[in-house]
Design a protein around this motif. Sequence first.
Motif, PDB file in Angstrom:
ATOM      1  N   GLN A 106      -7.430   3.195  -5.335  1.00 39.13           N
ATOM      2  CA  GLN A 106      -6.431   3.603  -6.485  1.00 39.13           C
ATOM      3  C   GLN A 106      -5.037   2.947  -5.724  1.00 39.13           C
ATOM      4  OE1 GLN A 106      -5.507   7.541  -7.151  1.00 39.13           O
ATOM      5  NE2 GLN A 106      -5.203   7.107  -9.417  1.00 39.13           N
ATOM      6  N   VAL A 122     -10.218  -4.618 -12.118  1.00 39.22           N
ATOM      7  CA  VAL A 122      -9.652  -3.298 -12.557  1.00 39.22           C
ATOM      8  C   VAL A 122     -10.734  -2.466 -13.148  1.00 39.22           C
ATOM      9  CG1 VAL A 122      -8.236  -1.953 -14.182  1.00 39.22           C
ATOM     10  CG2 VAL A 122      -7.486  -4.115 -13.397  1.00 39.22           C
ATOM     11  N   GLU A 157     -12.343   0.835 -14.912  1.00 38.13           N
ATOM     12  CA  GLU A 157     -12.156   2.116 -15.830  1.00 38.13           C
ATOM     13  C   GLU A 157     -12.718   3.357 -15.277  1.00 38.13           C
ATOM     14  OE1 GLU A 157     -10.177   1.947 -18.353  1.00 38.13           O
ATOM     15  OE2 GLU A 157      -9.895  -0.436 -18.121  1.00 38.13           O
ATOM     16  N   GLU A 158     -12.360   4.497 -15.658  1.00 40.15           N
ATOM     17  CA  GLU A 158     -12.770   5.698 -15.210  1.00 40.15           C
ATOM     18  C   GLU A 158     -14.478   5.752 -15.102  1.00 40.15           C
ATOM     19  OE1 GLU A 158     -12.219   9.469 -13.101  1.00 40.15           O
ATOM     20  OE2 GLU A 158     -11.300   7.629 -13.171  1.00 40.15           O
ATOM     21  N   THR A 206      -3.516   2.680 -10.999  1.00 35.54           N
ATOM     22  CA  THR A 206      -4.604   1.875 -11.512  1.00 35.54           C
ATOM     23  C   THR A 206      -5.792   1.937 -10.301  1.00 35.54           C
ATOM     24  OG1 THR A 206      -3.408   0.767 -12.970  1.00 35.54           O
ATOM     25  CG2 THR A 206      -5.546  -0.366 -12.295  1.00 35.54           C
ATOM     26  N   TRP A 207      -7.087   2.187 -10.834  1.00 32.98           N
ATOM     27  CA  TRP A 207      -8.134   1.933  -9.792  1.00 32.98           C
ATOM     28  C   TRP A 207      -8.695   0.481  -9.972  1.00 32.98           C
ATOM     29  CZ3 TRP A 207      -9.985   5.339  -6.502  1.00 32.98           C
ATOM     30  CH2 TRP A 207      -9.791   6.638  -6.431  1.00 32.98           C
ATOM     31  N   ILE A 208      -8.830  -0.071  -8.779  1.00 30.20           N
ATOM     32  CA  ILE A 208      -9.376  -1.525  -8.706  1.00 30.20           C
ATOM     33  C   ILE A 208     -10.563  -1.504  -7.791  1.00 30.20           C
ATOM     34  CG2 ILE A 208      -7.098  -2.184  -9.240  1.00 30.20           C
ATOM     35  CD1 ILE A 208      -7.062  -3.228  -6.244  1.00 30.20           C
ATOM     36  N   GLN A 218      -0.212  -4.634 -11.290  1.00 29.88           N
ATOM     37  CA  GLN A 218      -1.219  -3.495 -12.319  1.00 29.88           C
ATOM     38  C   GLN A 218      -0.149  -2.259 -11.746  1.00 29.88           C
ATOM     39  OE1 GLN A 218      -3.757  -3.813 -14.027  1.00 29.88           O
ATOM     40  NE2 GLN A 218      -3.811  -5.924 -13.773  1.00 29.88           N
TER      41      GLN A 218
END
Length: 95
Positions: free
Chosen positions: A8, A59, A61-62, A47-49, A43
Amino acid sequence: MCLSIPMQIVELEGEEGEFAWVERGEGEHFRRERVNMMLLGPQPVGTWILASLGLGKEVVEEEERLLIEDALAALAESLEGDYDPARHFADLNRQ
């Protein structure tokens, strides 16, 4: 082969966000590193990468992140000799 793991973004660095500080985990499993964002562009913080070898690659998504975290947990359990397939990969066990 390199394994990319979810990290994150917690801090941006550089005038155009060319680098980011990313974190994951807690306690003894806490990890923080600086990654190059040239493939993703800037970003927002939070944001999670997927990151690997100091490079932000994608990137995440959850929903996808949760599936990856489950797979990583299954791998860790199997390495410890405590793997139970009923606890993991629920998305593959649907009937």
